[in-house]
Design an enzyme around this catalytic site. Structure first.
Site, PDB file in Angstrom:
ATOM      1  N   ASP A 225      45.534  32.827  43.719  1.00  0.00           N
ATOM      2  CA  ASP A 225      45.213  32.430  42.419  1.00  0.00           C
ATOM      3  C   ASP A 225      44.982  31.287  42.430  1.00  0.00           C
ATOM      4  OD1 ASP A 225      45.426  33.647  39.662  1.00  0.00           O
ATOM      5  OD2 ASP A 225      47.153  31.920  39.776  1.00  0.00           O
ATOM      6  N   GLU A 291      40.435  32.650  44.682  1.00  0.00           N
ATOM      7  CA  GLU A 291      40.174  32.533  43.544  1.00  0.00           C
ATOM      8  C   GLU A 291      39.714  30.880  42.853  1.00  0.00           C
ATOM      9  OE1 GLU A 291      41.163  33.381  38.646  1.00  0.00           O
ATOM     10  OE2 GLU A 291      42.408  32.078  39.988  1.00  0.00           O
TER      11      GLU A 291
HETATM   12  C1  GLC Z   1      43.824  33.345  37.566  1.00  0.00           C
HETATM   13  C2  GLC Z   1      44.229  34.724  37.221  1.00  0.00           C
HETATM   14  C3  GLC Z   1      44.569  34.870  35.573  1.00  0.00           C
HETATM   15  C4  GLC Z   1      45.829  33.879  35.410  1.00  0.00           C
HETATM   16  C5  GLC Z   1      45.497  32.215  35.794  1.00  0.00           C
HETATM   17  C6  GLC Z   1      46.821  31.718  35.789  1.00  0.00           C
HETATM   18  O1  GLC Z   1      42.954  32.862  36.834  1.00  0.00           O
HETATM   19  O2  GLC Z   1      43.314  35.463  37.610  1.00  0.00           O
HETATM   20  O3  GLC Z   1      44.858  36.101  35.076  1.00  0.00           O
HETATM   21  O4  GLC Z   1      46.018  33.857  33.829  1.00  0.00           O
HETATM   22  O5  GLC Z   1      45.222  32.446  37.130  1.00  0.00           O
HETATM   23  O6  GLC Z   1      47.665  32.092  36.660  1.00  0.00           O
END
Ligand code: GLC
Length: 567
Positions: A225, A291
């Protein structure tokens, strides 16, 4: 436990054959990975929130769909201030979702059905209810307990202004004052998600241990994340841009929302190299997927160099409009960028942070508005959006590399675009006073049975977000074994993708006569996608499958795609 789907078990021999075929092939290079958003997938106990036993009960459905792996959004102990992306204990399952035993059972069953299991890792921030942050709040400025987070004195003559001008991704200031205290702490997201200080050796050691904890429990990988956020520029300099995620592409002013001092700092790469070394000490090709909402692709692929992660989500593809030239350009730049580091490309159209593509493709500007649609805004043309989404499945699943499917996508499920404000839970909605609609509309619990309470999501009526009436049409039991349904389309596409080894193939474009058409070969398969409203001539090749019935021979209708077999 209410088992609502037909029994389906992959014969053990087939599961073993699948596992053997995957061994030594770096399975993630071509894998189809299905994202489960646990709170909205299947609820076993009727509390209105999906859970691990619910997932286990539906694994046969996923095996039959023909995916290679599941990725689960967080199910760890959490106050759920950001739907679990605020983790209070990285080694515990939140009672909402079940127990560690439930996880182990689910993991075991998934493996028995030939599917890998990827879990979410949230390293940029903890919950404010994490033991470390609680200890930090109880300790004075300058203490060892505070050194694991980003505590700073305030600015202004009385220190009552935030330490710098950073804004939270979810809106408002990126700083909150520690209660009853002179200091402030940084949170790029909600105030209940304090950012960790990744220069601190204890933070690094802790996360390596967390990785081991889950690797020892047999997980095959991690979705990392906010992978581009862990390290901040020294001195935390002011920055006039808006820290942004989905809006991490260029805005109208031409400035990039992800070029700030909190994103994509060089120091993150060393962290991932360390994790990669750790993963490589385990057998079985464990993987990581980043991500990282950053552009351009040349920056993104630095996360998937040979000694870092294996995959990164391709958000340029997710954000592309329903436009042949734009899609072709994104496909080309993605393939070129990932090839430059020897990594596979990923293809992703929807996830739990963006409006479902079925609905985005039904807008006047198809593909726009990834950040939320509500009743006050333009409503998508549901039938047109679905038609395009079905064609898009033939595009995405024919591309070489790894493809992601967001739960419900295989049903053609639309966004809930008329959810009332009183039901909203996304912190981004509240922190922007509703200016940002937020992500609840793509997180609505899945419909399994058209006639059941909560559409069969759980045994009772409860559903943590209300489901719109039109979900009945998309329920699994309305599509299962129904020829022409979106579910059967996905099943057949995934079977052909495997048979034709499309994930590990090569793409070769063909010249087209229409500006709205895309034609490419991948091995013995030819994909033709008509993104326009008018029919186009079908090229040579025996028809394998089309996203809609073909009305006139030799012709591909508008917003339709076909796969042809080359001799
Ligand atoms: C990422 C997740 C999202 C979350 C953010 C903070 O973007 O996919 O859902 O709110 O991180 O952890």
């Amino acid at each position: 436990m209410n088992m609502r789907t037909k029994e389906f078990t992959l014969p053990e021999a087939e599961a073993q054959a699948r596992a053997a075929a995957q061994a030594g092939t770096e399975w993630w290079r071509s894998a189809v990975i299905y994202q489960i958003y646990p709170r909205s997938f299947a609820d076993s106990d009727g509390d209105g929130i999906g859970d691990l036993p619910g997932i286990t009960s539906r694994l046969p459905y996923l095996a039959r769909l023909g995916i290679d792996a599941i990725w689960l959004s967080p199910f760890y102990r959490s106050p759920q201030a950001d739907a679990g992306y605020d983790v209070a204990d990285y080694r515990a399952v939140d009672p909402l979702f079940g127990t560690l035993g439930d996880f182990e059972h689910m993991r075991h069953q998934a493996h028995a059905l030939g599917m890998k299991v990827i879990v979410d890792l949230v390293p940029n921030h903890t919950s404010d209810e994490h033991a470390w942050f609680q200890a930090a709040l109880q300790s004075p400025p300058g203490s060892a307990e505070r050194a694991r987070y980003l505590f700073r004195d305030g600015s202004g003559p009385h220190g009552d202004l935030p330490p710098n001008n950073w804004k939270s991704v979810f809106g408002g200031e990126a700083w909150s004052r520690a209660p009853g205290d002179s200091q402030w702490y940084l949170h790029l997201f909600d105030r209940k998600q304090p950012d960790l200080k990744w220069d601190h050796p204890e933070v690094r050691a802790e996360f390596e241990d967390v990785l081991r904890f889950w690797l020892d429990r047999g997980v095959d990988g991690f979705r990392v994340d906010v992978a581009h956020g862990l390290i901040k520029a020294p001195g935390l300099p002011d920055w006039s841009g808006q820290a942004a995620m989905v809006e991490g592409t260029s805005d109208d002013s031409g400035s990039s929302g992800n070029a700030g001092p909190m994103w994509d700092q060089e120091g993150v790469h060393e962290i991932y190299r360390g994790w990669r070394r750790l993963l490589d000490t385990y057998p079985g090709e464990r993987m990581m997927v980043a991500e990282a909402w950053i552009a351009p692709q040349a920056r993104l692929v630095r996360y998937i160099r040979g000694d870092e992660m294996q995959q990164a989500f391709n958000f340029d593809y997710l954000l592309a409009h329903w436009d042949a030239a734009e899609i072709r350009a994104v496909v080309d730049s993605s393939l070129a960028a990932s090839a430059s580091v020897g990594a596979p490309t990923t293809w992703v159209m929807s996830n739990h942070d963006s409006v479902r593509h079925t609905s985005r493709y039904g807008l006047r500007e198809p593909g726009s508005r990834p950040k939320g649609i509500d009743a006050a805004g333009e409503q998508p043309d549901e039938a047109l959006g679905l038609r395009r989404a079905r064609a898009a499945a033939l595009l995405t699943l024919a591309l070489p590399g790894s493809a992601y499917i967001y739960q419900g996508e295989e049903l053609g499920l639309p966004e809930h675009t008329t959810l009332e404000a009183r039901y909203r839970q996304d912190p981004a909605f509240f922190r922007t006073q509703g200016a940002e609609i937020g992500r609840d509309g793509c997180r609505v619990p899945l419909p399994w049975q058209a006639e059941a309470p909560s559409f069969g999501f759980g045994p009772g009526e409860k559903s943590w977000l209300p489901q719109p009436d039109n979900f009945a049409r998309y329920a699994v039991d309305q599509q299962d074994d129904v020829s022409g349904s979106t579910l059967e389309l996905y099943r057949e596409l995934l079977r052909l993708r495997r048979d034709y080894a499309l994930g590990s193939g090569q793409l070769q474009w063909h010249a087209v006569h229409s500006p709205d058409a895309l034609i490419f070969d991948n091995g013995r398969l030819r994909a033709v996608i008509n993104l326009g409203m008018q029919p186009i001539a079908l090229p040579q090749g025996a028809l394998l499958i089309s996203s809609e019935p073909l009305e006139a021979p030799g012709e591909l209708p508008g917003n339709t795609a076909a796969w042809l077999k080359l001799e």
